[in-house]
Scaffold this motif. Structure first.
Motif, PDB file in Angstrom:
ATOM      1  N   MET A  89      34.559  33.455  59.128  1.00  0.00           N
ATOM      2  CA  MET A  89      33.848  34.663  59.540  1.00  0.00           C
ATOM      3  C   MET A  89      33.860  35.703  58.423  1.00  0.00           C
ATOM      4  O   MET A  89      34.862  35.858  57.713  1.00  0.00           O
ATOM      5  CB  MET A  89      34.487  35.267  60.795  1.00  0.00           C
ATOM      6  N   ASP A  90      32.763  36.413  58.301  1.00  0.00           N
ATOM      7  CA  ASP A  90      32.655  37.550  57.401  1.00  0.00           C
ATOM      8  C   ASP A  90      32.743  38.816  58.242  1.00  0.00           C
ATOM      9  O   ASP A  90      31.831  39.151  58.990  1.00  0.00           O
ATOM     10  CB  ASP A  90      31.327  37.493  56.642  1.00  0.00           C
ATOM     11  N   LEU A  91      33.872  39.519  58.115  1.00  0.00           N
ATOM     12  CA  LEU A  91      34.144  40.690  58.939  1.00  0.00           C
ATOM     13  C   LEU A  91      33.856  41.995  58.216  1.00  0.00           C
ATOM     14  O   LEU A  91      34.355  43.047  58.627  1.00  0.00           O
ATOM     15  CB  LEU A  91      35.607  40.664  59.402  1.00  0.00           C
ATOM     16  N   SER A  92      33.064  41.961  57.162  1.00  0.00           N
ATOM     17  CA  SER A  92      32.764  43.191  56.430  1.00  0.00           C
ATOM     18  C   SER A  92      31.955  44.168  57.267  1.00  0.00           C
ATOM     19  O   SER A  92      32.002  45.377  57.027  1.00  0.00           O
ATOM     20  CB  SER A  92      32.013  42.861  55.144  1.00  0.00           C
ATOM     21  N   HIS A  93      31.202  43.671  58.272  1.00  0.00           N
ATOM     22  CA  HIS A  93      30.421  44.545  59.150  1.00  0.00           C
ATOM     23  C   HIS A  93      31.069  44.696  60.538  1.00  0.00           C
ATOM     24  O   HIS A  93      30.422  45.200  61.457  1.00  0.00           O
ATOM     25  CB  HIS A  93      29.000  44.000  59.319  1.00  0.00           C
ATOM     26  N   PHE A  94      32.302  44.250  60.693  1.00  0.00           N
ATOM     27  CA  PHE A  94      32.970  44.341  61.992  1.00  0.00           C
ATOM     28  C   PHE A  94      33.108  45.811  62.412  1.00  0.00           C
ATOM     29  O   PHE A  94      33.490  46.658  61.604  1.00  0.00           O
ATOM     30  CB  PHE A  94      34.356  43.701  61.901  1.00  0.00           C
ATOM     31  N   PRO A  95      32.825  46.152  63.695  1.00  0.00           N
ATOM     32  CA  PRO A  95      32.414  45.300  64.817  1.00  0.00           C
ATOM     33  C   PRO A  95      30.897  45.225  65.013  1.00  0.00           C
ATOM     34  O   PRO A  95      30.449  44.847  66.088  1.00  0.00           O
ATOM     35  CB  PRO A  95      33.071  46.003  65.999  1.00  0.00           C
ATOM     36  N   LEU A  96      30.134  45.574  64.009  1.00  0.00           N
ATOM     37  CA  LEU A  96      28.677  45.499  64.083  1.00  0.00           C
ATOM     38  C   LEU A  96      28.198  44.250  63.356  1.00  0.00           C
ATOM     39  O   LEU A  96      27.210  44.283  62.621  1.00  0.00           O
ATOM     40  CB  LEU A  96      28.053  46.753  63.465  1.00  0.00           C
ATOM     41  N   ASP A  97      28.893  43.139  63.561  1.00  0.00           N
ATOM     42  CA  ASP A  97      28.635  41.927  62.792  1.00  0.00           C
ATOM     43  C   ASP A  97      27.951  40.851  63.614  1.00  0.00           C
ATOM     44  O   ASP A  97      27.929  40.894  64.843  1.00  0.00           O
ATOM     45  CB  ASP A  97      29.958  41.380  62.237  1.00  0.00           C
ATOM     46  N   THR A  98      27.409  39.887  62.912  1.00  0.00           N
ATOM     47  CA  THR A  98      26.815  38.677  63.489  1.00  0.00           C
ATOM     48  C   THR A  98      27.452  37.486  62.795  1.00  0.00           C
ATOM     49  O   THR A  98      27.445  37.402  61.564  1.00  0.00           O
ATOM     50  CB  THR A  98      25.292  38.658  63.294  1.00  0.00           C
ATOM     51  N   ILE A 152      44.052  53.931  64.006  1.00  0.00           N
ATOM     52  CA  ILE A 152      43.883  53.011  62.875  1.00  0.00           C
ATOM     53  C   ILE A 152      44.879  51.862  62.956  1.00  0.00           C
ATOM     54  O   ILE A 152      44.537  50.690  62.735  1.00  0.00           O
ATOM     55  CB  ILE A 152      44.039  53.785  61.556  1.00  0.00           C
ATOM     56  N   THR A 153      46.118  52.173  63.295  1.00  0.00           N
ATOM     57  CA  THR A 153      47.136  51.129  63.400  1.00  0.00           C
ATOM     58  C   THR A 153      46.811  50.147  64.517  1.00  0.00           C
ATOM     59  O   THR A 153      46.977  48.929  64.363  1.00  0.00           O
ATOM     60  CB  THR A 153      48.510  51.762  63.643  1.00  0.00           C
ATOM     61  N   GLY A 154      46.338  50.651  65.659  1.00  0.00           N
ATOM     62  CA  GLY A 154      45.999  49.754  66.776  1.00  0.00           C
ATOM     63  C   GLY A 154      44.851  48.826  66.455  1.00  0.00           C
ATOM     64  O   GLY A 154      44.862  47.649  66.852  1.00  0.00           O
ATOM     65  N   VAL A 155      43.849  49.312  65.741  1.00  0.00           N
ATOM     66  CA  VAL A 155      42.709  48.450  65.386  1.00  0.00           C
ATOM     67  C   VAL A 155      43.132  47.378  64.390  1.00  0.00           C
ATOM     68  O   VAL A 155      42.779  46.201  64.532  1.00  0.00           O
ATOM     69  CB  VAL A 155      41.561  49.314  64.818  1.00  0.00           C
ATOM     70  N   ASN A 156      43.894  47.741  63.391  1.00  0.00           N
ATOM     71  CA  ASN A 156      44.302  46.768  62.378  1.00  0.00           C
ATOM     72  C   ASN A 156      45.293  45.752  62.911  1.00  0.00           C
ATOM     73  O   ASN A 156      45.402  44.647  62.361  1.00  0.00           O
ATOM     74  CB  ASN A 156      44.910  47.493  61.169  1.00  0.00           C
ATOM     75  N   ALA A 157      46.024  46.085  63.966  1.00  0.00           N
ATOM     76  CA  ALA A 157      46.991  45.143  64.525  1.00  0.00           C
ATOM     77  C   ALA A 157      46.307  43.939  65.153  1.00  0.00           C
ATOM     78  O   ALA A 157      46.901  42.855  65.221  1.00  0.00           O
ATOM     79  CB  ALA A 157      47.877  45.845  65.552  1.00  0.00           C
ATOM     80  N   SER A 158      45.082  44.095  65.638  1.00  0.00           N
ATOM     81  CA  SER A 158      44.362  43.003  66.289  1.00  0.00           C
ATOM     82  C   SER A 158      43.365  42.305  65.373  1.00  0.00           C
ATOM     83  O   SER A 158      42.553  41.525  65.828  1.00  0.00           O
ATOM     84  CB  SER A 158      43.601  43.541  67.510  1.00  0.00           C
ATOM     85  N   MET A 159      43.439  42.570  64.080  1.00  0.00           N
ATOM     86  CA  MET A 159      42.499  42.005  63.119  1.00  0.00           C
ATOM     87  C   MET A 159      43.249  41.200  62.068  1.00  0.00           C
ATOM     88  O   MET A 159      44.432  41.442  61.792  1.00  0.00           O
ATOM     89  CB  MET A 159      41.692  43.122  62.445  1.00  0.00           C
ATOM     90  N   PRO A 160      42.582  40.205  61.472  1.00  0.00           N
ATOM     91  CA  PRO A 160      43.232  39.463  60.379  1.00  0.00           C
ATOM     92  C   PRO A 160      43.392  40.334  59.142  1.00  0.00           C
ATOM     93  O   PRO A 160      42.659  41.307  58.940  1.00  0.00           O
ATOM     94  CB  PRO A 160      42.256  38.305  60.126  1.00  0.00           C
ATOM     95  N   ARG A 161      44.329  39.979  58.316  1.00  0.00           N
ATOM     96  CA  ARG A 161      44.616  40.755  57.110  1.00  0.00           C
ATOM     97  C   ARG A 161      43.689  40.308  55.979  1.00  0.00           C
ATOM     98  O   ARG A 161      44.100  39.599  55.057  1.00  0.00           O
ATOM     99  CB  ARG A 161      46.086  40.593  56.725  1.00  0.00           C
ATOM    100  N   VAL A 162      42.464  40.720  56.072  1.00  0.00           N
ATOM    101  CA  VAL A 162      41.482  40.366  55.053  1.00  0.00           C
ATOM    102  C   VAL A 162      41.623  41.301  53.866  1.00  0.00           C
ATOM    103  O   VAL A 162      42.162  42.416  53.973  1.00  0.00           O
ATOM    104  CB  VAL A 162      40.056  40.429  55.636  1.00  0.00           C
ATOM    105  N   SER A 163      41.113  40.860  52.719  1.00  0.00           N
ATOM    106  CA  SER A 163      41.276  41.615  51.480  1.00  0.00           C
ATOM    107  C   SER A 163      40.086  42.515  51.178  1.00  0.00           C
ATOM    108  O   SER A 163      40.002  43.057  50.075  1.00  0.00           O
ATOM    109  CB  SER A 163      41.476  40.639  50.308  1.00  0.00           C
ATOM    110  N   TYR A 164      39.184  42.687  52.121  1.00  0.00           N
ATOM    111  CA  TYR A 164      38.040  43.563  51.915  1.00  0.00           C
ATOM    112  C   TYR A 164      37.991  44.605  53.033  1.00  0.00           C
ATOM    113  O   TYR A 164      38.702  44.499  54.040  1.00  0.00           O
ATOM    114  CB  TYR A 164      36.738  42.764  51.861  1.00  0.00           C
ATOM    115  N   ILE A 165      37.153  45.611  52.839  1.00  0.00           N
ATOM    116  CA  ILE A 165      37.062  46.724  53.782  1.00  0.00           C
ATOM    117  C   ILE A 165      36.047  46.391  54.867  1.00  0.00           C
ATOM    118  O   ILE A 165      34.936  45.949  54.577  1.00  0.00           O
ATOM    119  CB  ILE A 165      36.661  48.020  53.054  1.00  0.00           C
ATOM    120  N   LYS A 166      36.423  46.630  56.105  1.00  0.00           N
ATOM    121  CA  LYS A 166      35.532  46.405  57.240  1.00  0.00           C
ATOM    122  C   LYS A 166      34.790  47.701  57.575  1.00  0.00           C
ATOM    123  O   LYS A 166      35.199  48.799  57.180  1.00  0.00           O
ATOM    124  CB  LYS A 166      36.327  45.917  58.452  1.00  0.00           C
ATOM    125  N   ALA A 167      33.723  47.543  58.337  1.00  0.00           N
ATOM    126  CA  ALA A 167      32.927  48.713  58.713  1.00  0.00           C
ATOM    127  C   ALA A 167      33.738  49.684  59.561  1.00  0.00           C
ATOM    128  O   ALA A 167      33.631  50.906  59.402  1.00  0.00           O
ATOM    129  CB  ALA A 167      31.670  48.267  59.467  1.00  0.00           C
TER     130      ALA A 167
END
Length: 465
Positions: A191-200, A319-334
């Motif tokens: 998955m590409d989560l760069s547009h999360f949560p507005l992603d497809t 911010i902490t709550g959102v990042n806790a439920s997301m994978p530790r990706v190396s790029y910035i999400k939306a």
């Protein structure tokens, strides 16, 4: 001697009589069976008779064993059909039962499906007058050849076994075979989560033969795009299923060769409403709450400081709550961009009050310094006798003269008049300077909401495409 001869004669006579009796009984039974058969045939062909008789079919004969009928012992089923010849075509179609879960943390998805294979094996052909097929369960699969299909990039998979193994084998008289199984598989989805949560997201389930290359087995979709059937009731709480389609390609392995690979592709668009309620609205409200301090008196330190600290800590929690439920990706999400920009706005509102408070303190210190240089005004009845700038009214003078006490007139409390006494070498002169220490608050009431509104317009126009 005479008695022995008589005894033997009697024994031979009795044995002959018994044999004759048994032959008569058998002949009578055969005659009765023949009569019964003729009677049934006459009743069957009798006009107006409601009794219909089927002609015997060897596939349904109870005395015929399936293994003997299929001649399993006469062939070697460890080799594929047509071994040594062209590749055997194996058609595939899939009926999707459910799309269970999609995990952003594990980067995978889970689905349950009916996987069906179609091929022809002349070794399994058998005679049948009505072209009727035979259906078997999983016990016969261990004795014949079946395609060795597996799921590429799968993490876990299993065949359902309640109440028995969900396997079905159907053999037709000409050797055509249908093999169906019900399986649940968990496979990878990058998955590409760069547009999360507005992603497809687009995921795919890949099917391939493990041992047979394209020279031995040709895997294909039996009915093209119609080979994939989905249940209309399939739905996900977090995603909207936009499209299902099938493709096929060749996969190459350096050690073994080329293989036919089938793909089940599906496109998912994430529902945004959940994140609007849980993330975006709370962050926006915290930013707007931090603007309340711009309308609070700068001297109300116990009111403005806790308000700024509370909004900063609340944004940190979001911010902490959102990042806790997301994978530790190396790029910035939306969502990271939105939350961190909101955090910056909240933080700047705290810095804004610090600047206001500092400038006010600095101004008061300068004013006290300048007052200490003024000559003594003891005995003066009216402070208007002093030299003031003509640009100020009497009320301004009164307000300035009573600095440090409770101001009585609205915006007048924001004005100060400093009388600067120059050195003697510059001559006896005076000047006035007007400084509004609340100008930062006034500008902040417009700049902060305007900048945040502009940010939202740019953000939603980019990521809502």
């Amino acid at each position: 001697m005479h008695a022995d001869v008589c005894f033997l004669f009697c024994v031979c006579f009795l044995s002959g009589a018994l044999q004759l009796h048994s032959q008569v009984i058998q002949t009578g039974s055969q005659i009765r069976s023949r009569r019964e058969t003729n009677r049934r045939e006459r009743e069957t062909h009798k006009p107006g008779s409601t009794l219909l008789m089927r002609s015997p079919d060897v596939t349904k004969a109870p005395v015929t064993k399936s293994q003997q009928l299929l001649k399993l012992d006469d062939h070697d089923f460890t080799m594929r059909p047509g071994f040594g010849g062209p590749a055997i075509p194996v058609g595939v179609d899939v009926q999707l039962e459910s799309l269970d879960t999609i995990s952003e943390v594990d980067m995978d998805f889970t689905m349950t499906l009916y996987l069906r294979h179609y091929w022809k094996d002349t070794r399994l052909s058998f005679p049948s007058k009505r072209n009727q097929s035979m259906t078997f369960d999983g016990r016969l699969l261990k004795k014949i050849w079946v395609p060795d299909i597996f799921f590429v990039h799968s993490k876990r998979s299993f065949i359902h076994d309640t109440t028995t193994e969900n396997l079905m084998l159907r053999v037709y008289p000409d050797g055509k075979v249908l093999y169906s199984l019900r399986v649940t598989v968990t496979a990878m989805c990058n998955m590409d989560l760069s547009h999360f949560p507005l992603d497809t997201q687009t995921c795919s389930l890949e099917i391939e033969s493990y041992a047979y290359t394209d020279d031995d087995l040709m895997l294909y979709w039996k009915r093209g795009n119609r080979s994939l059937q989905t249940d209309e009731k399939i739905s996900l709480s977090q995603f909207l299923i936009q499209e299902f389609h099938t493709t096929s390609k060749l996969a190459f392995y350096s050690s073994t060769g080329w293989y036919n690979r089938l793909y089940i592709n599906f496109t998912l668009r994430r529902h945004i409403f959940f994140f609007l309620l849980q993330t975006y609205f709370p962050a926006t409200l915290m930013v707007m709450l931090s603007w309340v301090s711009f309308w609070i008196d700068r001297r109300a330190v116990p009111a403005r400081v806790p308000l700024g600290i509370t909004t900063v800590l609340t944004m940190s929690t979001i911010i902490t709550g959102v990042n806790a439920s997301m994978p530790r990706v190396s790029y910035i999400k939306a969502v990271d961009i939105y939350l961190w920009v909101s955090f910056v706005f909240v933080f700047l509102s705290v810095i804004e009050y610090a600047a206001v408070n500092y400038l006010s303190t600095l101004q008061e210190r300068k004013e006290r310094t300048q007052r200490s240089k003024l000559p003594c005004t003891c005995g003066m009845v009216h402070p208007g006798q002093m030299m003031y700038s003509s640009s100020y009214s009497d009320m301004d003078v009164m307000t300035t003269g009573n600095y440090g006490m409770s101001e009585l007139n609205g915006d007048k409390q924001e004005q100060f008049l400093m009388h600067l006494v120059l050195d003697n070498d510059q001559g006896p002169s005076s000047s006035s300077l007007y400084i509004d220490t609340h100008a930062i608050d006034k500008y902040s009431r417009v700049i902060f909401p305007g900048a945040y509104t502009l940010f939202n317009i740019i953000y939603w126009s980019i990521y809502s495409r």
